[in-house]
Design a protein around this motif. Sequence first.
Motif, PDB file in Angstrom:
ATOM      1  N   SER A 184     -30.316 -24.677 -38.026  1.00 36.95           N
ATOM      2  CA  SER A 184     -29.337 -23.768 -37.426  1.00 36.95           C
ATOM      3  C   SER A 184     -28.023 -23.851 -38.199  1.00 36.95           C
ATOM      4  CB  SER A 184     -29.141 -24.133 -35.957  1.00 36.95           C
ATOM      5  OG  SER A 184     -28.292 -23.196 -35.326  1.00 36.95           O
ATOM      6  N   TRP A 185     -26.938 -23.572 -37.517  1.00 36.48           N
ATOM      7  CA  TRP A 185     -25.613 -23.542 -38.115  1.00 36.48           C
ATOM      8  C   TRP A 185     -24.673 -24.286 -37.181  1.00 36.48           C
ATOM      9  CZ3 TRP A 185     -24.138 -22.500 -42.825  1.00 36.48           C
ATOM     10  CH2 TRP A 185     -22.779 -22.247 -43.112  1.00 36.48           C
ATOM     11  N   PRO A 186     -23.739 -25.044 -37.719  1.00 35.47           N
ATOM     12  CA  PRO A 186     -22.863 -25.842 -36.858  1.00 35.47           C
ATOM     13  C   PRO A 186     -22.059 -24.987 -35.872  1.00 35.47           C
ATOM     14  CG  PRO A 186     -22.671 -26.530 -39.148  1.00 35.47           C
ATOM     15  CD  PRO A 186     -23.456 -25.255 -39.146  1.00 35.47           C
ATOM     16  N   PRO A 187     -21.636 -25.577 -34.786  1.00 35.43           N
ATOM     17  CA  PRO A 187     -20.856 -24.839 -33.791  1.00 35.43           C
ATOM     18  C   PRO A 187     -19.534 -24.327 -34.351  1.00 35.43           C
ATOM     19  CG  PRO A 187     -21.675 -26.897 -32.876  1.00 35.43           C
ATOM     20  CD  PRO A 187     -21.941 -26.936 -34.345  1.00 35.43           C
ATOM     21  N   VAL A 188     -19.010 -23.320 -33.697  1.00 40.35           N
ATOM     22  CA  VAL A 188     -17.729 -22.732 -34.096  1.00 40.35           C
ATOM     23  C   VAL A 188     -16.642 -23.797 -34.179  1.00 40.35           C
ATOM     24  CG1 VAL A 188     -15.882 -21.230 -33.241  1.00 40.35           C
ATOM     25  CG2 VAL A 188     -18.239 -20.415 -33.262  1.00 40.35           C
ATOM     26  N   ALA A 189     -16.657 -24.723 -33.240  1.00 40.43           N
ATOM     27  CA  ALA A 189     -15.610 -25.744 -33.175  1.00 40.43           C
ATOM     28  C   ALA A 189     -15.599 -26.664 -34.387  1.00 40.43           C
ATOM     29  CB  ALA A 189     -15.765 -26.568 -31.905  1.00 40.43           C
ATOM     30  N   ASN A 190     -16.669 -26.683 -35.144  1.00 49.85           N
ATOM     31  CA  ASN A 190     -16.742 -27.541 -36.327  1.00 49.85           C
ATOM     32  C   ASN A 190     -16.027 -26.950 -37.534  1.00 49.85           C
ATOM     33  OD1 ASN A 190     -18.498 -28.829 -34.567  1.00 49.85           O
ATOM     34  ND2 ASN A 190     -19.971 -29.369 -36.154  1.00 49.85           N
ATOM     35  N   PHE A 191     -15.548 -25.732 -37.398  1.00 47.96           N
ATOM     36  CA  PHE A 191     -14.899 -25.064 -38.525  1.00 47.96           C
ATOM     37  C   PHE A 191     -13.405 -24.956 -38.258  1.00 47.96           C
ATOM     38  CE2 PHE A 191     -18.257 -23.597 -41.347  1.00 47.96           C
ATOM     39  CZ  PHE A 191     -19.362 -23.944 -40.593  1.00 47.96           C
ATOM     40  N   GLY A 192     -12.628 -25.514 -39.177  1.00 43.81           N
ATOM     41  CA  GLY A 192     -11.185 -25.576 -38.965  1.00 43.81           C
ATOM     42  C   GLY A 192     -10.387 -24.493 -39.636  1.00 43.81           C
ATOM     43  N   SER A 193     -10.989 -23.759 -40.553  1.00 44.60           N
ATOM     44  CA  SER A 193     -10.239 -22.734 -41.293  1.00 44.60           C
ATOM     45  C   SER A 193     -10.903 -21.385 -41.108  1.00 44.60           C
ATOM     46  CB  SER A 193     -10.196 -23.092 -42.784  1.00 44.60           C
ATOM     47  OG  SER A 193      -9.557 -24.338 -42.977  1.00 44.60           O
ATOM     48  N   TRP A 194     -10.089 -20.420 -40.694  1.00 47.96           N
ATOM     49  CA  TRP A 194     -10.604 -19.089 -40.374  1.00 47.96           C
ATOM     50  C   TRP A 194      -9.745 -18.006 -40.998  1.00 47.96           C
ATOM     51  CZ3 TRP A 194     -14.815 -18.023 -37.087  1.00 47.96           C
ATOM     52  CH2 TRP A 194     -15.398 -19.149 -36.499  1.00 47.96           C
ATOM     53  N   GLY A 195     -10.382 -16.892 -41.317  1.00 50.07           N
ATOM     54  CA  GLY A 195      -9.636 -15.722 -41.742  1.00 50.07           C
ATOM     55  C   GLY A 195      -9.167 -14.929 -40.533  1.00 50.07           C
ATOM     56  N   HIS A 196      -8.509 -13.807 -40.818  1.00 50.93           N
ATOM     57  CA  HIS A 196      -7.963 -12.975 -39.747  1.00 50.93           C
ATOM     58  C   HIS A 196      -8.918 -11.883 -39.294  1.00 50.93           C
ATOM     59  CE1 HIS A 196      -4.096 -14.926 -39.724  1.00 50.93           C
ATOM     60  NE2 HIS A 196      -4.010 -14.790 -41.033  1.00 50.93           N
ATOM     61  N   GLY A 197     -10.008 -11.706 -40.003  1.00 47.55           N
ATOM     62  CA  GLY A 197     -11.033 -10.769 -39.569  1.00 47.55           C
ATOM     63  C   GLY A 197     -10.930  -9.400 -40.206  1.00 47.55           C
ATOM     64  N   THR A 198     -12.070  -8.705 -40.205  1.00 46.29           N
ATOM     65  CA  THR A 198     -12.131  -7.323 -40.684  1.00 46.29           C
ATOM     66  C   THR A 198     -13.033  -6.543 -39.728  1.00 46.29           C
ATOM     67  OG1 THR A 198     -12.585  -5.903 -42.605  1.00 46.29           O
ATOM     68  CG2 THR A 198     -14.071  -7.775 -42.276  1.00 46.29           C
ATOM     69  N   GLN A 199     -12.590  -5.348 -39.368  1.00 49.47           N
ATOM     70  CA  GLN A 199     -13.312  -4.554 -38.376  1.00 49.47           C
ATOM     71  C   GLN A 199     -14.477  -3.821 -39.023  1.00 49.47           C
ATOM     72  OE1 GLN A 199     -12.718  -4.010 -34.864  1.00 49.47           O
ATOM     73  NE2 GLN A 199     -14.714  -2.999 -35.034  1.00 49.47           N
ATOM     74  N   VAL A 200     -15.630  -3.924 -38.399  1.00 48.74           N
ATOM     75  CA  VAL A 200     -16.808  -3.149 -38.795  1.00 48.74           C
ATOM     76  C   VAL A 200     -17.189  -2.265 -37.614  1.00 48.74           C
ATOM     77  CG1 VAL A 200     -19.258  -3.260 -39.383  1.00 48.74           C
ATOM     78  CG2 VAL A 200     -17.644  -4.861 -40.441  1.00 48.74           C
ATOM     79  N   THR A 201     -17.252  -0.967 -37.858  1.00 51.71           N
ATOM     80  CA  THR A 201     -17.631  -0.016 -36.817  1.00 51.71           C
ATOM     81  C   THR A 201     -18.809   0.800 -37.302  1.00 51.71           C
ATOM     82  OG1 THR A 201     -15.338   0.133 -36.050  1.00 51.71           O
ATOM     83  CG2 THR A 201     -16.856   1.864 -35.339  1.00 51.71           C
ATOM     84  N   VAL A 202     -19.891   0.751 -36.532  1.00 50.57           N
ATOM     85  CA  VAL A 202     -21.097   1.488 -36.867  1.00 50.57           C
ATOM     86  C   VAL A 202     -21.260   2.587 -35.826  1.00 50.57           C
ATOM     87  CG1 VAL A 202     -23.553   1.371 -37.375  1.00 50.57           C
ATOM     88  CG2 VAL A 202     -22.083  -0.631 -37.783  1.00 50.57           C
ATOM     89  N   SER A 203     -21.057   3.809 -36.270  1.00 47.40           N
ATOM     90  CA  SER A 203     -21.067   4.923 -35.326  1.00 47.40           C
ATOM     91  C   SER A 203     -21.320   6.221 -36.075  1.00 47.40           C
ATOM     92  CB  SER A 203     -19.723   5.007 -34.590  1.00 47.40           C
ATOM     93  OG  SER A 203     -19.674   6.151 -33.762  1.00 47.40           O
ATOM     94  N   SER A 204     -22.003   7.132 -35.382  1.00 54.79           N
ATOM     95  CA  SER A 204     -22.214   8.452 -35.963  1.00 54.79           C
ATOM     96  C   SER A 204     -21.123   9.418 -35.514  1.00 54.79           C
ATOM     97  CB  SER A 204     -23.596   8.978 -35.577  1.00 54.79           C
ATOM     98  OG  SER A 204     -23.752   8.970 -34.174  1.00 54.79           O
TER      99      SER A 204
END
Length: 125
Positions: free
Chosen positions: A105-125
Amino acid sequence: VQLVESGGGLVQPGGSLRLSCATSGFTFSDYAVGWARQVPRKGLEWVSGIYSDGITYYADSVKGRFTVSRDNAKNTVYLQMNALKPEDTAVYYCAADRVPLYGSSWPPVANFGSWGHGTQVTVSS
């Protein structure tokens, strides 16, 4: 430590996007980098990740459609997203840390200390 996501946008169902996570301020080749997404009123959900040695992880919901890769020369991780569905709509974040393998699997979210600010993905017709 800095992580900057890019590549999000609006795409029709069935379309593709490639997200990038450009990093700086740490020894990139030693770090695992994951991609998580969040929709309003829901928690973060890991979708994919890549360990420092190149081992990859995918959530069941994206297996066969998303591909994660890393370029250690550019300190960048990519997430190629194909066959996008409306339910893939979310803010996508990348996160990095020095984490050991977490079984299959992949470690829990809490195990990661450095994060970006995010990018929006919108899937829509």
